[in-house]
Motif scaffolding. Sequence first.
Motif, PDB file in Angstrom:
ATOM      1  N   ARG A  97       0.840  -1.195   0.000  1.00  0.00           N
ATOM      2  CA  ARG A  97       0.000   0.000   0.000  1.00  0.00           C
ATOM      3  C   ARG A  97       0.877   1.247   0.000  1.00  0.00           C
ATOM      4  NH1 ARG A  97      -5.490  -0.601   1.277  1.00  0.00           N
ATOM      5  NH2 ARG A  97      -5.561   1.561   0.539  1.00  0.00           N
ATOM      6  N   LEU A  98       0.355   2.300  -0.573  1.00  0.00           N
ATOM      7  CA  LEU A  98       1.094   3.552  -0.664  1.00  0.00           C
ATOM      8  C   LEU A  98       1.481   4.082   0.710  1.00  0.00           C
ATOM      9  CD1 LEU A  98       2.215   6.023  -2.126  1.00  0.00           C
ATOM     10  CD2 LEU A  98      -0.117   6.948  -2.226  1.00  0.00           C
ATOM     11  N   VAL A  99       0.615   3.934   1.688  1.00  0.00           N
ATOM     12  CA  VAL A  99       0.885   4.466   3.017  1.00  0.00           C
ATOM     13  C   VAL A  99       2.131   3.827   3.619  1.00  0.00           C
ATOM     14  CG1 VAL A  99      -0.567   2.824   4.275  1.00  0.00           C
ATOM     15  CG2 VAL A  99      -0.191   5.110   5.211  1.00  0.00           C
ATOM     16  N   SER A 100       2.340   2.540   3.347  1.00  0.00           N
ATOM     17  CA  SER A 100       3.528   1.855   3.866  1.00  0.00           C
ATOM     18  C   SER A 100       4.798   2.356   3.201  1.00  0.00           C
ATOM     19  CB  SER A 100       3.406   0.344   3.655  1.00  0.00           C
ATOM     20  OG  SER A 100       2.263  -0.173   4.307  1.00  0.00           O
ATOM     21  N   PHE A 101       4.685   2.690   1.933  1.00  0.00           N
ATOM     22  CA  PHE A 101       5.831   3.202   1.194  1.00  0.00           C
ATOM     23  C   PHE A 101       6.109   4.661   1.545  1.00  0.00           C
ATOM     24  CE2 PHE A 101       7.464   5.383  -2.627  1.00  0.00           C
ATOM     25  CZ  PHE A 101       8.645   4.680  -2.815  1.00  0.00           C
ATOM     26  N   ALA A 102       5.053   5.437   1.756  1.00  0.00           N
ATOM     27  CA  ALA A 102       5.195   6.888   1.928  1.00  0.00           C
ATOM     28  C   ALA A 102       5.683   7.287   3.308  1.00  0.00           C
ATOM     29  CB  ALA A 102       3.860   7.580   1.647  1.00  0.00           C
ATOM     30  N   VAL A 103       5.502   6.439   4.322  1.00  0.00           N
ATOM     31  CA  VAL A 103       5.838   6.838   5.689  1.00  0.00           C
ATOM     32  C   VAL A 103       7.309   7.213   5.807  1.00  0.00           C
ATOM     33  CG1 VAL A 103       6.294   4.460   6.457  1.00  0.00           C
ATOM     34  CG2 VAL A 103       5.622   6.205   8.119  1.00  0.00           C
ATOM     35  N   HIS A 104       8.183   6.524   5.079  1.00  0.00           N
ATOM     36  CA  HIS A 104       9.612   6.848   5.131  1.00  0.00           C
ATOM     37  C   HIS A 104       9.869   8.261   4.611  1.00  0.00           C
ATOM     38  CE1 HIS A 104      13.924   6.783   4.291  1.00  0.00           C
ATOM     39  NE2 HIS A 104      13.634   7.120   3.048  1.00  0.00           N
ATOM     40  N   TRP A 105       9.257   8.604   3.484  1.00  0.00           N
ATOM     41  CA  TRP A 105       9.489   9.915   2.868  1.00  0.00           C
ATOM     42  C   TRP A 105       8.886  11.032   3.723  1.00  0.00           C
ATOM     43  CZ3 TRP A 105      12.616  10.269  -1.265  1.00  0.00           C
ATOM     44  CH2 TRP A 105      12.891   9.076  -1.946  1.00  0.00           C
ATOM     45  N   ILE A 106       7.725  10.773   4.295  1.00  0.00           N
ATOM     46  CA  ILE A 106       7.067  11.780   5.144  1.00  0.00           C
ATOM     47  C   ILE A 106       7.915  12.073   6.372  1.00  0.00           C
ATOM     48  CG2 ILE A 106       5.047  12.210   6.600  1.00  0.00           C
ATOM     49  CD1 ILE A 106       3.445  10.492   4.572  1.00  0.00           C
ATOM     50  N   LYS A 107       8.365  11.021   7.046  1.00  0.00           N
ATOM     51  CA  LYS A 107       9.174  11.207   8.259  1.00  0.00           C
ATOM     52  C   LYS A 107      10.522  11.844   7.929  1.00  0.00           C
ATOM     53  CE  LYS A 107       7.226   7.626  11.261  1.00  0.00           C
ATOM     54  NZ  LYS A 107       7.528   6.411  12.060  1.00  0.00           N
ATOM     55  N   ALA A 108      11.089  11.501   6.795  1.00  0.00           N
ATOM     56  CA  ALA A 108      12.389  12.060   6.417  1.00  0.00           C
ATOM     57  C   ALA A 108      12.314  13.580   6.283  1.00  0.00           C
ATOM     58  CB  ALA A 108      12.879  11.441   5.106  1.00  0.00           C
ATOM     59  N   GLU A 109      11.262  14.085   5.649  1.00  0.00           N
ATOM     60  CA  GLU A 109      11.109  15.534   5.501  1.00  0.00           C
ATOM     61  C   GLU A 109      10.874  16.200   6.850  1.00  0.00           C
ATOM     62  OE1 GLU A 109      11.502  17.390   2.750  1.00  0.00           O
ATOM     63  OE2 GLU A 109      12.030  15.571   1.645  1.00  0.00           O
ATOM     64  N   MET A 110      10.088  15.575   7.706  1.00  0.00           N
ATOM     65  CA  MET A 110       9.847  16.138   9.032  1.00  0.00           C
ATOM     66  C   MET A 110      11.125  16.134   9.864  1.00  0.00           C
ATOM     67  SD  MET A 110       6.097  14.646  10.081  1.00  0.00           S
ATOM     68  CE  MET A 110       4.650  14.917   9.067  1.00  0.00           C
ATOM     69  N   HIS A 111      11.904  15.069   9.766  1.00  0.00           N
ATOM     70  CA  HIS A 111      13.164  14.996  10.504  1.00  0.00           C
ATOM     71  C   HIS A 111      14.091  16.133  10.104  1.00  0.00           C
ATOM     72  CE1 HIS A 111      12.980  10.452  11.718  1.00  0.00           C
ATOM     73  NE2 HIS A 111      11.955  11.157  12.158  1.00  0.00           N
ATOM     74  N   GLU A 112      14.221  16.355   8.800  1.00  0.00           N
ATOM     75  CA  GLU A 112      15.089  17.425   8.322  1.00  0.00           C
ATOM     76  C   GLU A 112      14.611  18.784   8.826  1.00  0.00           C
ATOM     77  OE1 GLU A 112      17.963  17.403   6.647  1.00  0.00           O
ATOM     78  OE2 GLU A 112      17.955  15.235   6.876  1.00  0.00           O
ATOM     79  N   PHE A 113      13.298  18.994   8.822  1.00  0.00           N
ATOM     80  CA  PHE A 113      12.750  20.261   9.289  1.00  0.00           C
ATOM     81  C   PHE A 113      13.033  20.463  10.768  1.00  0.00           C
ATOM     82  CE2 PHE A 113       9.157  22.595  11.210  1.00  0.00           C
ATOM     83  CZ  PHE A 113       9.300  23.803  10.556  1.00  0.00           C
ATOM     84  N   ILE A 114      12.847  19.414  11.565  1.00  0.00           N
ATOM     85  CA  ILE A 114      13.092  19.503  13.016  1.00  0.00           C
ATOM     86  C   ILE A 114      14.553  19.801  13.290  1.00  0.00           C
ATOM     87  CG2 ILE A 114      13.106  18.193  15.181  1.00  0.00           C
ATOM     88  CD1 ILE A 114      10.630  16.689  14.096  1.00  0.00           C
ATOM     89  N   LEU A 115      15.448  19.109  12.602  1.00  0.00           N
ATOM     90  CA  LEU A 115      16.877  19.308  12.834  1.00  0.00           C
ATOM     91  C   LEU A 115      17.327  20.699  12.405  1.00  0.00           C
ATOM     92  CD1 LEU A 115      18.216  15.834  11.676  1.00  0.00           C
ATOM     93  CD2 LEU A 115      18.159  16.709  14.006  1.00  0.00           C
TER      94      LEU A 115
END
Length: 285
Positions: A101-119
Amino acid sequence: MGKSLQVIENLSPGRNLDAYVQAVSAIPVLSVEEERSLAERLFYENDLEAARQLVMAHLRFVVHVAKTYAGYGLPLGDLVQEGNVGLMKAVKRFDPSVGVRLVSFAVHWIKAEMHEFILRNWRIVKVATTKAQRKLFFNLRSKKKGLSWMNDDEVNAIARDLDVDPHVVREMEGRMAASDTAFDAPVGDDDDKAYTAPAYSLEDHSADPAQQLENADWEQDSQRRLVQAMEHLDERSRDILAQRWLREEKATLHDLAAKYSVSAERIRQLEKSAMKKIKSAMLTA
């Protein structure tokens, strides 16, 4: 879904988060068949409308992920916007033939962008630059048992769990506990407090008479070398350099091309050649 899509496109999580969350929650969840059909249209036919529907249907999931990072003190709306960027990247790269499912694939990309923003935004000074530090940054809070400083046993246990050295755990704990300090004095501070700012601890070398004399001599020598070097150029080359580099209102290549009845490319070549001659002459002067 059409009406919901029109509503969501007029909203932004950065402006009205509550209305945005309500709108994305109203978008129906795609069935397995609907998702596969849209993904195949995008993957095989480059159907941008299919991509838009896939993104819209998963915006609620981005909000859900963003809420898990609320403890870092950053605006939830900003986290959602960064996560949406990750979602769009995931949709662009999603291959429906993989069978997930797309949600399983997308979670990595979503978290990666949030991680970069937080850092980038959690502290003025970066708290995590290496891979080990990033891993610690996003796991240390959940691993700590309390708000007080960790003892040696806790540090060693976390180091083993995250496969890092104990001193890295101690260093990250200190970075996360530290607060930002403004380099310059805050606006409105009285004179007594202003001079406690770190900026006033820097040594001012500009007031050194020897340094001032050296700078003045260097400027005079540079000007002398430039004047002598310019004398070695023909009149047209001197004029081109003067109008391109020594005037407040610099002439364009096309202005000079019209003046000398040549192409702009020819002016560029003459300018480049003159600059090489100037540099050579200044080195030997």
